[in-house]
Scaffold this active site. Sequence first.
Site, short mmCIF file in Angstrom:
data_model
loop_
_atom_site.label_atom_id
_atom_site.label_comp_id
_atom_site.label_asym_id
_atom_site.label_seq_id
_atom_site.Cartn_x
_atom_site.Cartn_y
_atom_site.Cartn_z
N GLY A 46 0.87 -1.17 0.00
CA GLY A 46 0.00 0.00 0.00
C GLY A 46 0.90 1.21 0.00
O GLY A 46 1.97 1.21 -0.62
N GLU A 47 0.54 2.23 0.72
CA GLU A 47 1.36 3.44 0.80
C GLU A 47 1.96 3.47 2.20
O GLU A 47 1.26 3.63 3.20
CB GLU A 47 0.48 4.67 0.54
CG GLU A 47 1.24 5.85 -0.06
CD GLU A 47 2.27 6.43 0.89
OE1 GLU A 47 3.46 6.49 0.51
OE2 GLU A 47 1.90 6.78 2.02
N SER A 48 3.28 3.29 2.28
CA SER A 48 3.93 3.09 3.58
C SER A 48 3.77 4.28 4.53
O SER A 48 3.61 4.07 5.74
CB SER A 48 5.42 2.76 3.40
OG SER A 48 6.09 3.82 2.78
N CYS A 78 6.10 -5.36 0.30
CA CYS A 78 6.25 -4.03 -0.32
C CYS A 78 6.26 -2.94 0.75
O CYS A 78 7.25 -2.78 1.43
CB CYS A 78 5.18 -3.83 -1.39
SG CYS A 78 5.58 -2.50 -2.55
N ILE A 137 5.39 -3.36 -7.67
CA ILE A 137 4.59 -2.15 -7.92
C ILE A 137 5.17 -1.02 -7.06
O ILE A 137 5.06 -1.07 -5.84
CB ILE A 137 3.11 -2.39 -7.57
CG1 ILE A 137 2.56 -3.57 -8.37
CG2 ILE A 137 2.29 -1.12 -7.82
CD1 ILE A 137 1.18 -4.02 -7.95
N ARG A 138 5.82 -0.05 -7.71
CA ARG A 138 6.51 1.03 -6.98
C ARG A 138 7.28 0.44 -5.81
O ARG A 138 7.22 0.90 -4.68
CB ARG A 138 5.52 2.08 -6.48
CG ARG A 138 4.98 2.98 -7.55
CD ARG A 138 4.09 4.07 -7.02
NE ARG A 138 4.83 4.93 -6.11
CZ ARG A 138 4.26 5.62 -5.13
NH1 ARG A 138 2.97 5.55 -4.92
NH2 ARG A 138 5.00 6.39 -4.36
N HIS A 174 4.84 -8.55 -4.48
CA HIS A 174 3.50 -8.89 -4.02
C HIS A 174 3.14 -10.35 -4.34
O HIS A 174 2.48 -10.61 -5.35
CB HIS A 174 2.47 -7.98 -4.70
CG HIS A 174 2.55 -6.56 -4.28
ND1 HIS A 174 1.80 -6.06 -3.23
CD2 HIS A 174 3.30 -5.54 -4.74
CE1 HIS A 174 2.08 -4.77 -3.08
NE2 HIS A 174 2.99 -4.43 -3.98
N GLU A 176 0.84 -12.09 -3.08
CA GLU A 176 -0.62 -12.23 -3.06
C GLU A 176 -1.26 -11.96 -4.43
O GLU A 176 -2.41 -12.32 -4.65
CB GLU A 176 -1.24 -11.31 -1.99
CG GLU A 176 -1.23 -9.84 -2.31
CD GLU A 176 0.10 -9.13 -2.12
OE1 GLU A 176 0.14 -7.90 -2.27
OE2 GLU A 176 1.12 -9.79 -1.80
#
Length: 190
Positions: A46-48, A78, A137-138, A174, A176
């Site tokens: 997600g966004e850390s 991530c 992803i990023r 990721h 998942e």
Amino acid sequence: MAVGVLALQGDFREHAAVLHQLGAAPVEVRLPRQLAGVSHLIIPGGESTTIGRLLDRYGMLEPIRARAGRDLAIWGTCAGAILLARQVLDVKKGGQPTLAVMDITVRRNAYGSQLDSFETLLPIPLLGEPPLRGVFIRAPQIETVGKGVEVLARLEEGAIVAARQGRLLVTTFHPELAADDRVHRYFLEL
């Protein structure tokens, strides 16, 4: 064994779906009282910065730190890897709260922007064949690891993308999203 999935932000639903397929009944963890009954915790991508601030706001940082690697196995994917790292590079001004429980240094967004996201086949010897499809992803990159940290996977050019320190596990990709449950099964055995 109760398996928690931190459900503050990010792709927690995808992890929960894999756990259901494995016969586990995941617990969505949003508050410290929900953490009390779990032996394993997944901190999703997600966004850390957002996840770190929400962990702080909801009083989750200290309860997780107190149990991390002891009676609580933790896997960060991530953004979760960023949150577990002792040191985070390329943090924006004002920083971000982290758990800082694993002896690794992580670089945020190491491969570039969202447009630079990629997939690749990752050989992970402890999981056997075939190679795992790594979805980045990023993604962050693990720059350094401490003495007690085992490197589990690298990209072809050598970048570290998975590591373990006792009952702490990180992947900068990721699993998942890869339609392959081997990393989840490995984590459940910690």
